[in-house]
Scaffold this active site. Structure first.
Site, PDB file in Angstrom:
ATOM      1  N   GLY A   9      -9.479   3.011  -6.548  1.00  0.00           N
ATOM      2  CA  GLY A   9     -10.364   1.552  -6.382  1.00  0.00           C
ATOM      3  C   GLY A   9     -10.632   0.994  -5.070  1.00  0.00           C
ATOM      4  N   ASN A  10      -9.825   1.394  -4.036  1.00  0.00           N
ATOM      5  CA  ASN A  10      -9.760   0.655  -2.739  1.00  0.00           C
ATOM      6  C   ASN A  10     -10.972   1.502  -2.017  1.00  0.00           C
ATOM      7  OD1 ASN A  10      -8.230   3.067  -2.383  1.00  0.00           O
ATOM      8  ND2 ASN A  10      -6.608   2.065  -1.233  1.00  0.00           N
ATOM      9  N   LYS A 122      -3.289  -5.213 -18.698  1.00  0.00           N
ATOM     10  CA  LYS A 122      -3.852  -5.103 -17.724  1.00  0.00           C
ATOM     11  C   LYS A 122      -4.731  -6.356 -17.351  1.00  0.00           C
ATOM     12  CE  LYS A 122      -6.395  -2.428 -14.743  1.00  0.00           C
ATOM     13  NZ  LYS A 122      -5.736  -1.525 -13.424  1.00  0.00           N
ATOM     14  N   LYS A 208      -8.545   5.047 -14.987  1.00  0.00           N
ATOM     15  CA  LYS A 208      -9.391   6.077 -14.454  1.00  0.00           C
ATOM     16  C   LYS A 208      -8.847   7.222 -14.244  1.00  0.00           C
ATOM     17  CE  LYS A 208      -8.917   4.887  -9.556  1.00  0.00           C
ATOM     18  NZ  LYS A 208      -8.006   6.327  -9.374  1.00  0.00           N
ATOM     19  N   LYS A 266      -1.366   8.417 -11.180  1.00  0.00           N
ATOM     20  CA  LYS A 266      -2.098   9.503 -10.574  1.00  0.00           C
ATOM     21  C   LYS A 266      -0.972  10.862 -10.687  1.00  0.00           C
ATOM     22  CE  LYS A 266      -4.232   6.964  -7.148  1.00  0.00           C
ATOM     23  NZ  LYS A 266      -4.591   5.690  -7.987  1.00  0.00           N
TER      24      LYS A 266
END
Length: 312
Positions: A9-10, A122, A208, A266
């Site tokens: 996201g970054n 979230k 994601k 991840k």
């Protein structure tokens, strides 16, 4: 090789940066510069995060009519188009003119009975005072939790079940197209109760990394790369005893604990791909993507390794 690259996201909006188009454009250019050298030798599929962008669009909507926010599936679709456009254009500026690129709006099915809906966690959108949060909760059925001194809406993060546009993605890859898809975990959708044909949007956010892993498996990818702001997965992060993992089997990674809000998903996705697809996953820095493909940098996870090794 066929490589799925999941940009964190970054990648387009780092912590503390201004949420301007120029800043996002510059970050898209940096991402494109890291990815473009791979295009000559590999089939590329790019996914990306969208948390900051969804938050920005939610704030813009609140400036119009604070009590009539756009639903999350629509915001997700908008961010897929915006981010895909920037990545596609910046890659196109670096690659040969004949290299085709395409951004694909991607709907992802979730299960309406997923346990995640029973415990939404979230955070999304703007913050509210307690009174406004209570009123909106009553009017719209939204769930709010305290976020610092304010209150903020929380939504479910159900598991991805199916990527509806998987066939168009395959068709594009057959034409040697670089495909940008499944941004932000995809647009959450499900079939309306009592119907097996009518799709509707869902107020949820799909992880994601888990969606990228599903995409990689369904495309029979050779490698799944998750680009983040860390050079590798580390044990004892931030402590004097911190160590960076270089190569590991999924079972090696399960002996360690990683933060649920950052590296944990991840690692879970990387291990699931290595176990389910029998291929390799890599987690590391955006600038090291090419080196991760060669197995030189980042943390590489594969069932084919014989032992756990560490970076020097």
């Amino acid at each position: 090789m066929r490589v799925v690259i999941a940009l964190g996201g970054n990648a387009l909006l780092r912590r503390g940066e201004a949420m301007t188009a120029d800043v996002q454009r510059q970050n898209a250019r940096v991402a494109a510069e890291a990815i473009a050298p791979l295009a000559a030798d590999h089939q590329l599929i790019i996914t990306h995060g969208n948390g900051p962008q969804v938050g920005l669009l939610a704030l813009q909507g609140a400036a119009y009519k604070p009590d009539e926010a756009y639903p999350l599936d629509v915001l997700g679709a908008e961010t897929e188009g915006m981010i895909g456009y920037m990545l596609e254009q910046e890659l196109g500026n670096l690659l040969p003119f004949e290299q085709p690129l395409a951004t694909l709006l991607t709907m992802v099915e979730v299960d309406g009975s997923d346990p995640g809906f029973q415990n939404p966690t979230k955070f999304v959108g703007p913050v509210y005072d307690k009174a406004d949060a209570d009123r909106l909760g009553t009017e719209k059925g939204w769930v709010f939790k305290q976020d610092g001194e304010k209150w903020r809406r929380v939504v479910a993060s159900p598991l991805p079940k199916r990527i509806f546009e998987i066939r168009p993605v395959r068709w594009l890859l057959e034409q040697r197209t670089i495909v940008i898809c499944a941004g932000g975990g995809g647009i959450p959708t499900m079939y309306e109760t009592g119907s097996d044909r009518k799709l509707i949007g869902v107020e949820a956010v799909i992880d994601k990394d888990l969606c990228s892993e599903l995409l990689a498996r369904e495309l029979d990818a050779d490698l799944l790369i998750m680009a983040t702001d860390a050079r590798a997965v580390c044990t004892d992060w931030g402590k004097p005893s911190q160590k960076a993992i270089h190569k590991a089997r999924p079972e090696d990674m399960k002996q360690f604990s990683f933060p649920a809000g950052s590296m944990g998903p991840k690692v879970d996705a990387a291990c699931h791909f290595a176990e389910g697809a029998g291929k390799a996953s890599a987690i590391g820095a955006l600038a090291d993507i090419a080196a991760m493909v060669r197995g030189e940098c980042g943390t590489i996870i594969s069932s084919r390794f014989s032992e756990l090794t560490w970076h020097a």
